[in-house]
Design a protein around this motif. Structure first.
Motif, mmCIF file in Angstrom:
data_model
loop_
_atom_site.group_PDB
_atom_site.id
_atom_site.type_symbol
_atom_site.label_atom_id
_atom_site.label_comp_id
_atom_site.label_asym_id
_atom_site.label_seq_id
_atom_site.Cartn_x
_atom_site.Cartn_y
_atom_site.Cartn_z
ATOM 1 N N GLU A 116 25.794 19.759 40.586
ATOM 2 C CA GLU A 116 25.215 21.010 40.097
ATOM 3 C C GLU A 116 25.502 22.176 41.051
ATOM 4 N N LEU A 117 25.287 21.977 42.328
ATOM 5 C CA LEU A 117 25.525 23.054 43.288
ATOM 6 C C LEU A 117 27.003 23.409 43.347
ATOM 7 N N SER A 118 27.857 22.392 43.357
ATOM 8 C CA SER A 118 29.292 22.641 43.360
ATOM 9 C C SER A 118 29.718 23.390 42.108
ATOM 10 N N GLY A 119 29.117 23.056 40.968
ATOM 11 C CA GLY A 119 29.445 23.724 39.709
ATOM 12 C C GLY A 119 29.161 25.212 39.755
ATOM 13 N N ILE A 120 28.030 25.576 40.373
ATOM 14 C CA ILE A 120 27.683 26.992 40.510
ATOM 15 C C ILE A 120 28.713 27.695 41.385
ATOM 16 N N LYS A 121 29.042 27.092 42.494
ATOM 17 C CA LYS A 121 30.009 27.692 43.420
ATOM 18 C C LYS A 121 31.371 27.866 42.762
ATOM 19 N N MET A 122 31.783 26.848 41.994
ATOM 20 C CA MET A 122 33.109 26.923 41.399
ATOM 21 C C MET A 122 33.154 27.905 40.228
ATOM 22 N N SER A 123 32.042 28.116 39.570
ATOM 23 C CA SER A 123 31.993 29.155 38.532
ATOM 24 C C SER A 123 32.206 30.529 39.157
ATOM 25 N N LEU A 124 31.575 30.756 40.296
ATOM 26 C CA LEU A 124 31.764 32.013 41.014
ATOM 27 C C LEU A 124 33.212 32.158 41.481
ATOM 28 N N THR A 125 33.758 31.076 42.007
ATOM 29 C CA THR A 125 35.139 31.094 42.500
ATOM 30 C C THR A 125 36.126 31.339 41.364
ATOM 31 N N SER A 126 35.884 30.704 40.228
ATOM 32 C CA SER A 126 36.753 30.881 39.063
ATOM 33 C C SER A 126 36.771 32.335 38.610
ATOM 34 N N GLU A 127 35.601 32.958 38.559
ATOM 35 C CA GLU A 127 35.527 34.359 38.141
ATOM 36 C C GLU A 127 36.197 35.267 39.165
ATOM 37 N N PHE A 128 36.025 34.970 40.433
ATOM 38 C CA PHE A 128 36.661 35.749 41.495
ATOM 39 C C PHE A 128 38.185 35.682 41.359
ATOM 40 N N LEU A 129 38.708 34.473 41.188
ATOM 41 C CA LEU A 129 40.149 34.301 41.048
ATOM 42 C C LEU A 129 40.668 34.987 39.787
ATOM 43 N N ARG A 130 39.902 34.905 38.707
ATOM 44 C CA ARG A 130 40.326 35.521 37.443
ATOM 45 C C ARG A 130 40.472 37.036 37.607
ATOM 46 N N GLN A 131 39.487 37.638 38.262
ATOM 47 C CA GLN A 131 39.518 39.092 38.412
ATOM 48 C C GLN A 131 40.584 39.559 39.407
ATOM 49 N N LEU A 132 40.948 38.707 40.333
ATOM 50 C CA LEU A 132 41.954 39.072 41.332
ATOM 51 C C LEU A 132 43.381 38.902 40.832
ATOM 52 N N GLU A 133 43.538 38.149 39.769
ATOM 53 C CA GLU A 133 44.854 37.649 39.351
ATOM 54 C C GLU A 133 45.921 38.719 39.233
ATOM 55 N N ASN A 134 45.589 39.853 38.659
ATOM 56 C CA ASN A 134 46.614 40.870 38.391
ATOM 57 C C ASN A 134 46.494 42.105 39.271
ATOM 58 N N ILE A 135 45.790 41.973 40.381
ATOM 59 C CA ILE A 135 45.663 43.115 41.279
ATOM 60 C C ILE A 135 46.867 43.169 42.208
ATOM 61 N N LYS A 136 47.567 44.302 42.206
ATOM 62 C CA LYS A 136 48.735 44.464 43.057
ATOM 63 C C LYS A 136 48.292 44.766 44.485
ATOM 64 N N GLY A 137 49.106 44.288 45.424
ATOM 65 C CA GLY A 137 48.831 44.583 46.820
ATOM 66 C C GLY A 137 48.082 43.492 47.554
ATOM 67 N N LEU A 138 47.797 42.415 46.859
ATOM 68 C CA LEU A 138 47.175 41.291 47.557
ATOM 69 C C LEU A 138 47.759 39.984 47.045
ATOM 70 N N ARG A 139 47.701 38.998 47.896
ATOM 71 C CA ARG A 139 48.191 37.663 47.546
ATOM 72 C C ARG A 139 47.066 36.655 47.705
ATOM 73 N N ILE A 140 46.827 35.895 46.656
ATOM 74 C CA ILE A 140 45.874 34.783 46.743
ATOM 75 C C ILE A 140 46.592 33.647 47.455
ATOM 76 N N VAL A 141 46.045 33.191 48.535
ATOM 77 C CA VAL A 141 46.687 32.175 49.361
ATOM 78 C C VAL A 141 46.257 30.788 48.901
ATOM 79 N N GLY A 142 47.247 29.905 48.713
ATOM 80 C CA GLY A 142 46.931 28.552 48.267
ATOM 81 C C GLY A 142 46.844 28.463 46.755
#
Length: 380
Positions: A271-297
């Motif tokens: 349950e706790l991991s699920g909450i964290k990964m939902s936040l992480t998923s949304e963070f990655l989704r919003q960052l996906e098309n932003i120019k000027g930064l690279r998601i590492v890994g």
């Protein structure tokens, strides 16, 4: 607005009740453990035993006496590596390791220990089958992290553990980034090292390890002294956990950990991991098309924890981290994260990255705010 996004360094906030439990012990309990023939001392001893049992419950282990407390996970790794490895021994580790593991391992090369590094790719991934190809006649241990503290990639510990068992090699796990977040089973692990102040949501200054009995017999204590047991003998005790617990334990922190573990175990598994990964998923989704930064890994949430590193390709990462803090109140960690090998593997050495690491206390509102702040920095 203040946003804490540096949970890989230390969790905040701690589990509810941790500080109160520690304060209550310090203010109201006149006792040590194994060192008093009175009720209060016996009660504290039972509380410490309960924490060992809770850790066994968390890690699917059945030997509470083989749960050892130390000042931290770096101490735990040092105690196991330096207490077991000898001149002529060979070790296998990964290119995703923290200096808490690599420095004691490097120190041991001065005593005739050798090691090989299995190289991960730019997502922090490697094929566990390649470990078998690296095993030599004198390979005695595989030791590595469960998840990268730089990019969050999970390493395939179950597969690695099975290989170690097949070849009769000890498998030691650094769970600094996963304990309290992910389900970990000791079945294929000979020793699991943990820290209290990260995913276990307790205080700094406490860590430990869980170790199987056959392995414990082979590890020599690197610190000896008073244990409150066998006081008539000059030889250090060999019984567990006294063999490795020398001097007075950090009992206030252990009492705080008891409260934290009860809090964590009150949630359903995952349950706790699920909450964290939902936040992480949304963070990655919003960052996906932003120019000027690279998601590492990794760019997705499969086989990873809630740790995201960003490389601001046209900006100084340390400047970005400072602006996030001073202008927007967003707390991150910038640099090499005590893991230079990881950054070399991921292609972010020597500039490092700006790391965001989330807990279940973070919110989607905070994720939106972080992304808006990043966009402002990149456009100004």
């Amino acid at each position: 607005m203040r946003v804490y996004a540096d949970n890989s360094t230390t969790s905040f906030p701690k589990a509810k009740g941790v500080s109160a439990a520690m304060t209550s012990f310090l203010d109201a309990t006149p006792a040590n453990i194994n060192r008093g023939s009175y009720t209060a001392a016996y009660d504290v001893g039972m509380d410490v035993l309960k924490v060992r049992q809770l850790l066994c419950q968390l890690f699917s282990f059945d030997q509470p006496k083989n749960v050892v407390f130390t000042p931290g996970i770096t101490y735990s790794l040092n105690m196991i590596l330096k207490g077991f490895l000898q001149n002529g021994d060979h070790v296998i580790t990964s290119s995703m390791e923290h200096n808490g593991l690599m420095r004691p391992l490097h120190d041991l090369t001065k005593n005739g220990v050798t090691y090989d590094i299995i190289q991960a790719n730019t997502e922090g991934i490697f094929d566990s089958k390649d470990i078998a190809k690296m095993i030599k006649h004198n390979t005695k241990m595989v030791v590595m992290t469960h998840a990268s503290n730089v990019c969050g990639t999970l390493l395939p510990i179950t597969e690695i553990g099975k290989i170690c068992k097949e070849y009769d090699i000890k498998f030691v796990l650094d769970s600094a980034q996963t304990a309290g977040s992910l389900s970990i089973n000791m079945e294929y692990i000979d020793a699991l090292c943990f820290t209290a102040h990260k995913g276990l949501l307790a205080s700094p200054g406490l860590g430990g390890f869980l170790i199987k009995s056959d392995f414990a017999k082979l590890v020599n204590p690197i610190i000896t002294g008073g244990t409150g047991s066998a006081s008539h003998e000059l030889e250090h005790p060999t019984s567990m956990p006294d063999k490795f617990e020398t001097g007075t334990l950090n009992i206030p922190a252990i009492i705080g950990l008891k409260t934290a573990l009860e809090y964590i175990l009150s949630f359903k598994q995952g349950e706790l991991s699920g909450i964290k990964m939902s936040l992480t998923s949304e963070f990655l989704r919003q960052l996906e098309n932003i120019k000027g930064l690279r998601i590492v890994g990794k760019k997705n949430t499969t086989e990873r924890v809630a740790v995201v590193s960003l490389d601001f390709v046209d900006r100084d990462n340390s400047d970005v981290s400072t602006i996030l803090d001073e202008k927007f109140g967003i707390m991150t960690r910038c640099g090499l994260h005590c893991s230079p090998m990881s950054h070399k593997t991921l292609g972010t050495y020597p500039q490092g990255t700006v790391r965001f690491s989330f807990s279940h206390f973070n919110t989607m509102e905070e994720i939106d705010y972080i992304v808006r702040s990043i966009k402002w920095i990149l456009n100004n």
